[in-house]
Scaffold this motif. Structure first.
Motif, PDB file in Angstrom:
ATOM      1  N   SER A   1      -0.860  73.230 -13.546  1.00 26.11           N
ATOM      2  CA  SER A   1      -1.651  74.142 -12.715  1.00 26.11           C
ATOM      3  C   SER A   1      -0.759  74.770 -11.641  1.00 26.11           C
ATOM      4  O   SER A   1       0.388  74.362 -11.442  1.00 26.11           O
ATOM      5  CB  SER A   1      -2.829  73.411 -12.060  1.00 26.11           C
ATOM      6  OG  SER A   1      -2.365  72.419 -11.161  1.00 26.11           O
TER       7      SER A   1
ATOM      8  N   ARG B   1      -4.375  70.107 -20.305  1.00 23.43           N
ATOM      9  CA  ARG B   1      -3.868  71.336 -19.700  1.00 23.43           C
ATOM     10  C   ARG B   1      -2.454  71.640 -20.190  1.00 23.43           C
ATOM     11  O   ARG B   1      -2.107  72.801 -20.431  1.00 23.43           O
ATOM     12  CB  ARG B   1      -3.890  71.214 -18.174  1.00 23.43           C
ATOM     13  CG  ARG B   1      -5.282  71.055 -17.562  1.00 23.43           C
ATOM     14  CD  ARG B   1      -6.050  72.365 -17.569  1.00 23.43           C
ATOM     15  NE  ARG B   1      -5.460  73.354 -16.699  1.00 23.43           N
ATOM     16  CZ  ARG B   1      -5.813  73.549 -15.430  1.00 23.43           C
ATOM     17  NH1 ARG B   1      -6.763  72.797 -14.886  1.00 23.43           N
ATOM     18  NH2 ARG B   1      -5.255  74.488 -14.708  1.00 23.43           N
TER      19      ARG B   1
ATOM     20  N   GLU C   1      -5.924  76.507  -7.573  1.00 22.58           N
ATOM     21  CA  GLU C   1      -7.229  75.843  -7.607  1.00 22.58           C
ATOM     22  C   GLU C   1      -7.453  75.045  -6.322  1.00 22.58           C
ATOM     23  O   GLU C   1      -8.564  74.988  -5.797  1.00 22.58           O
ATOM     24  CB  GLU C   1      -7.298  74.916  -8.818  1.00 22.58           C
ATOM     25  CG  GLU C   1      -7.238  75.644 -10.151  1.00 22.58           C
ATOM     26  CD  GLU C   1      -7.023  74.693 -11.311  1.00 22.58           C
ATOM     27  OE1 GLU C   1      -7.303  73.494 -11.150  1.00 22.58           O
ATOM     28  OE2 GLU C   1      -6.593  75.155 -12.383  1.00 22.58           O
TER      29      GLU C   1
END
Length: 244
Positions: A8, A34, A184
């Motif tokens: 991420s 992910r 995020e």
């Protein structure tokens, strides 16, 4: 090219930026789903990419990740040690041991674990390049974040010490110090604190937060052979924040 914290944020952006520039990327993070999705995306675009699930705070995990890179591709030339956390915000005298320990384990021990295995893999091949992700918090103070600030100052210290120690052996070690970057985590942070985004932006001369690609591009430049005489530096990528 090894990238930690690649599932991420800045790490995910770095995977795309580095792959677009032609690097073979080995991605690691704790979230297998992910990582697998990102590797699939990169391969669909013609990049050579692999992933290994790992926790930077666990030395054996990082040994496994580096061993995979060397076994799979013959050597390790560069690494972006990006994984890190922010942790809870609290006045120092109210900060719990658990918060302190978790931040230090990931942000400091994690970088140490990565570097010692990466350097060991680079030495037999005549050198390499490492970039550690610190923060503007590694250069200045931010209230109610003492363990985080301490951890990011420690990343700067590890970077400078390793740069000095291995310069004659062809290993360059630098760090980036990002300002507030869209992710995020920051989206959640801003969402839970109305008005905070405007406050952060007003404290930055450019008046905005960074896009992860902007941070990744700075790391890519430091890792590349375009700056062979640069080692031991900490590059702020912060819209002018620490220059005030």
């Amino acid at each position: 090219m090894l990238i930690t914290g690649a599932s991420s944020g800045i790490g995910e952006a770095a995977a795309r930026v580095f792959a677009q520039e032609g690097a073979i990327v080995v991605l690691t993070a704790r979230r297998a789903d992910r990582l697998a999705a990102l590797v699939g995306e990169l391969r669909d675009k013609g990049a050579e990419a692999s992933c290994v699930v790992g926790d930077v705070s666990v030395a054996d995990d990082m040994a496994k990740v580096v061993d995979f890179a060397v076994t799979e591709y013959g050597r390790l030339d560069s690494a972006f040690n990006n994984a890190g956390i922010g942790g809870d915000r609290s006045p120092l005298h109210l900060m719990s041991d658990d918060v302190y320990d978790t931040i230090m384990d990931i942000n400091v021990r994690g970088v140490f674990n990565c570097m010692r295995h990466e350097i060991a893999a680079m030495l037999p091949h005549g050198g390499g390049s490492i970039v550690n992700n610190s923060s503007v918090g590694g250069l200045v103070s931010i209230p109610t974040a003492a363990p985080y600030i301490a951890s990011k100052h420690a990343v700067v210290g590890l970077t400078r010490a390793a740069a000095d120690e291995y310069a004659k052996q062809g290993i360059r070690v630098n760090a980036i110090a990002p300002g507030t970057t869209r992710s995020e985590i920051t989206a959640d942070w801003f969402g839970r604190n109305p008005g905070l985004e405007e406050l952060v932006n007003s404290a930055t001369p450019q008046g905005r937060t960074a896009h992860p690609d902007e941070i990744a591009a700075a790391a890519a430049w430091l890792l590349s052979d375009r700056c062979p005489f640069l080692t031991g530096t900490v590059l702020p990528v912060d819209g002018g924040y620490v220059n005030q």
